[in-house]
Motif scaffolding. Sequence first.
Motif, PDB file in Angstrom:
ATOM      1  N   ALA A   7       0.800  -1.231   0.000  1.00  7.80           N
ATOM      2  CA  ALA A   7       0.000   0.000   0.000  1.00  7.80           C
ATOM      3  C   ALA A   7       0.829   1.275   0.000  1.00  7.80           C
ATOM      4  CB  ALA A   7      -0.946   0.004   1.190  1.00  7.80           C
ATOM      5  N   SER A   8       1.962   1.265   0.686  1.00 10.96           N
ATOM      6  CA  SER A   8       2.792   2.470   0.744  1.00 10.96           C
ATOM      7  C   SER A   8       4.090   2.324  -0.049  1.00 10.96           C
ATOM      8  CB  SER A   8       3.101   2.822   2.201  1.00 10.96           C
ATOM      9  OG  SER A   8       3.748   1.744   2.851  1.00 10.96           O
ATOM     10  N   HIS A   9       4.198   1.262  -0.851  1.00  6.70           N
ATOM     11  CA  HIS A   9       5.390   1.078  -1.686  1.00  6.70           C
ATOM     12  C   HIS A   9       5.462   2.213  -2.700  1.00  6.70           C
ATOM     13  CE1 HIS A   9       8.126  -0.594  -4.689  1.00  6.70           C
ATOM     14  NE2 HIS A   9       8.497  -1.477  -3.780  1.00  6.70           N
ATOM     15  N   PRO A  10       6.608   2.886  -2.844  1.00  7.70           N
ATOM     16  CA  PRO A  10       6.681   4.089  -3.678  1.00  7.70           C
ATOM     17  C   PRO A  10       6.406   3.861  -5.155  1.00  7.70           C
ATOM     18  CG  PRO A  10       8.870   3.398  -2.968  1.00  7.70           C
ATOM     19  CD  PRO A  10       7.887   2.586  -2.184  1.00  7.70           C
ATOM     20  N   VAL A  11       6.509   2.630  -5.632  1.00  5.40           N
ATOM     21  CA  VAL A  11       6.202   2.337  -7.035  1.00  5.40           C
ATOM     22  C   VAL A  11       4.829   1.695  -7.165  1.00  5.40           C
ATOM     23  CG1 VAL A  11       6.892   1.030  -9.078  1.00  5.40           C
ATOM     24  CG2 VAL A  11       8.632   2.112  -7.648  1.00  5.40           C
ATOM     25  N   LEU A  12       4.591   0.637  -6.401  1.00  7.73           N
ATOM     26  CA  LEU A  12       3.330  -0.090  -6.519  1.00  7.73           C
ATOM     27  C   LEU A  12       2.133   0.763  -6.127  1.00  7.73           C
ATOM     28  CD1 LEU A  12       4.476  -3.539  -5.076  1.00  7.73           C
ATOM     29  CD2 LEU A  12       4.101  -2.931  -7.474  1.00  7.73           C
ATOM     30  N   ARG A  13       2.300   1.616  -5.143  1.00 12.02           N
ATOM     31  CA  ARG A  13       1.215   2.514  -4.711  1.00 12.02           C
ATOM     32  C   ARG A  13       0.642   3.295  -5.885  1.00 12.02           C
ATOM     33  NH1 ARG A  13       3.971   7.004  -1.528  1.00 12.02           N
ATOM     34  NH2 ARG A  13       4.869   7.214  -3.600  1.00 12.02           N
ATOM     35  N   ASP A  14       1.488   3.733  -6.790  1.00 12.03           N
ATOM     36  CA  ASP A  14       1.053   4.628  -7.851  1.00 12.03           C
ATOM     37  C   ASP A  14       0.335   3.923  -8.994  1.00 12.03           C
ATOM     38  OD1 ASP A  14       2.008   6.768  -6.470  1.00 12.03           O
ATOM     39  OD2 ASP A  14       3.848   7.007  -7.640  1.00 12.03           O
ATOM     40  N   ILE A  15       0.249   2.586  -8.963  1.00 16.05           N
ATOM     41  CA  ILE A  15      -0.524   1.889  -9.994  1.00 16.05           C
ATOM     42  C   ILE A  15      -1.791   1.267  -9.409  1.00 16.05           C
ATOM     43  CG2 ILE A  15       1.495   1.431 -11.438  1.00 16.05           C
ATOM     44  CD1 ILE A  15       1.330  -1.522 -10.420  1.00 16.05           C
ATOM     45  N   ALA A  16      -2.138   1.631  -8.183  1.00 15.31           N
ATOM     46  CA  ALA A  16      -3.336   1.098  -7.540  1.00 15.31           C
ATOM     47  C   ALA A  16      -4.597   1.613  -8.243  1.00 15.31           C
ATOM     48  CB  ALA A  16      -3.369   1.500  -6.072  1.00 15.31           C
ATOM     49  N   THR A  17      -5.655   0.813  -8.202  1.00 16.96           N
ATOM     50  CA  THR A  17      -6.930   1.236  -8.778  1.00 16.96           C
ATOM     51  C   THR A  17      -7.433   2.507  -8.122  1.00 16.96           C
ATOM     52  OG1 THR A  17      -7.536  -1.041  -9.324  1.00 16.96           O
ATOM     53  CG2 THR A  17      -9.336   0.551  -9.173  1.00 16.96           C
ATOM     54  N   GLN A  18      -7.256   2.606  -6.804  1.00 13.32           N
ATOM     55  CA  GLN A  18      -7.669   3.794  -6.067  1.00 13.32           C
ATOM     56  C   GLN A  18      -6.528   4.280  -5.190  1.00 13.32           C
ATOM     57  OE1 GLN A  18     -11.126   1.781  -4.273  1.00 13.32           O
ATOM     58  NE2 GLN A  18     -12.369   3.463  -5.050  1.00 13.32           N
ATOM     59  N   LEU A  19      -6.527   5.571  -4.933  1.00 10.18           N
ATOM     60  CA  LEU A  19      -5.574   6.176  -4.008  1.00 10.18           C
ATOM     61  C   LEU A  19      -6.330   6.668  -2.769  1.00 10.18           C
ATOM     62  CD1 LEU A  19      -3.442   8.214  -6.553  1.00 10.18           C
ATOM     63  CD2 LEU A  19      -2.920   5.971  -5.573  1.00 10.18           C
ATOM     64  N   HIS A  20      -5.747   6.426  -1.610  1.00  7.31           N
ATOM     65  CA  HIS A  20      -6.378   6.829  -0.364  1.00  7.31           C
ATOM     66  C   HIS A  20      -5.450   7.780   0.372  1.00  7.31           C
ATOM     67  CE1 HIS A  20      -7.706   5.989   3.954  1.00  7.31           C
ATOM     68  NE2 HIS A  20      -8.696   6.613   3.383  1.00  7.31           N
ATOM     69  N   VAL A  21      -5.988   8.912   0.786  1.00  8.54           N
ATOM     70  CA  VAL A  21      -5.181   9.900   1.494  1.00  8.54           C
ATOM     71  C   VAL A  21      -6.039  10.571   2.555  1.00  8.54           C
ATOM     72  CG1 VAL A  21      -5.687  11.678  -0.229  1.00  8.54           C
ATOM     73  CG2 VAL A  21      -3.672  11.913   1.232  1.00  8.54           C
ATOM     74  N   LEU A  22      -5.409  10.878   3.692  1.00  9.93           N
ATOM     75  CA  LEU A  22      -6.066  11.632   4.751  1.00  9.93           C
ATOM     76  C   LEU A  22      -5.693  13.100   4.642  1.00  9.93           C
ATOM     77  CD1 LEU A  22      -5.387   9.335   7.845  1.00  9.93           C
ATOM     78  CD2 LEU A  22      -7.427   9.371   6.387  1.00  9.93           C
ATOM     79  N   GLY A  23      -6.641  13.953   5.021  1.00  8.27           N
ATOM     80  CA  GLY A  23      -6.362  15.372   5.152  1.00  8.27           C
ATOM     81  C   GLY A  23      -6.691  15.791   6.582  1.00  8.27           C
ATOM     82  N   HIS A  24      -5.767  16.479   7.227  1.00 12.67           N
ATOM     83  CA  HIS A  24      -5.935  16.890   8.614  1.00 12.67           C
ATOM     84  C   HIS A  24      -6.274  18.372   8.675  1.00 12.67           C
ATOM     85  CE1 HIS A  24      -4.229  13.061  10.109  1.00 12.67           C
ATOM     86  NE2 HIS A  24      -3.533  13.141   8.986  1.00 12.67           N
ATOM     87  N   ARG A  25      -7.286  18.696   9.476  1.00 13.98           N
ATOM     88  CA  ARG A  25      -7.700  20.096   9.576  1.00 13.98           C
ATOM     89  C   ARG A  25      -7.042  20.744  10.803  1.00 13.98           C
ATOM     90  NH1 ARG A  25     -12.506  23.224  11.320  1.00 13.98           N
ATOM     91  NH2 ARG A  25     -12.610  24.994   9.908  1.00 13.98           N
TER      92      ARG A  25
END
Length: 252
Positions: free
Chosen positions: A234-252
């Motif tokens: 999930a956090s591999h710098p190459v494999l992450r970028d070919i995932a079907t979806q990307l998941h990211v958190l945003g902190h307020r």
Amino acid sequence: MHAVGISRQAGTPAVRTAVVWDVLRAVLADRVSATGRDRLDIVDAGGGTGGFAVPLAGLGHAVTVVDPSPDSLAALERRAAEAGVGVRALQGDAADLGELLPADGADLVLCHSVLEYVEDPAGALAAMAGLLRQGGVISVLAANPLAAALHRSVAGRFDEARQVLEDPEGRWGDRDPTPRRFTRETLSRLLAGAGFEPGEVHGVRIFADLVPSRLLDGEPGAARALVALEQAAASHPVLRDIATQLHVLGHR
């Protein structure tokens, strides 16, 4: 708080959401610790039939789903009733969030598979930011154009795969049902523009959409092994970028 293991069951749906649930479990624990409240206020924007909302309510949180589809909301209410939990269902679009819900009232907002379809992704994120208390978190899950190019090429649609890479919205043609897709950099910029501090990006469904379902159904332990592979990648710098979806958190 109920000690429920979310999405630990075997099967393809669990495989496809395991990485997201790993992140959400950590977010929930952090917010409970920071606020001193076991019952968090969660808004699922575009939450549909409650795939995330119902398990979150099962953990004891107060969950509100806002979705434009009355059919999806009816299915959500049936699912919640079957699970024996309460989920508040409101019909509306992302643009309506500020009118439907109070400002600064949520600890966590889910924005899963929403930004691809709204008319104004930046405006939608700004509306969601207005719902969050200081220190609150948004969970964004969005389609990735690099995966679309990979999947079209595997299907033998080489011209469409090239079109994905050349199109600013990451689309493979006029018949593409997804209006737009987002790279890791685009998602981070959108979050920052809405006043969030973007967190680490994780790849979701890196391998799951490439593996034939018969392999998961026919091999004992295959689903668990695939979940472990997805979590490791999930956090591999190459494999992450070919995932079907990307998941990211945003902190307020």
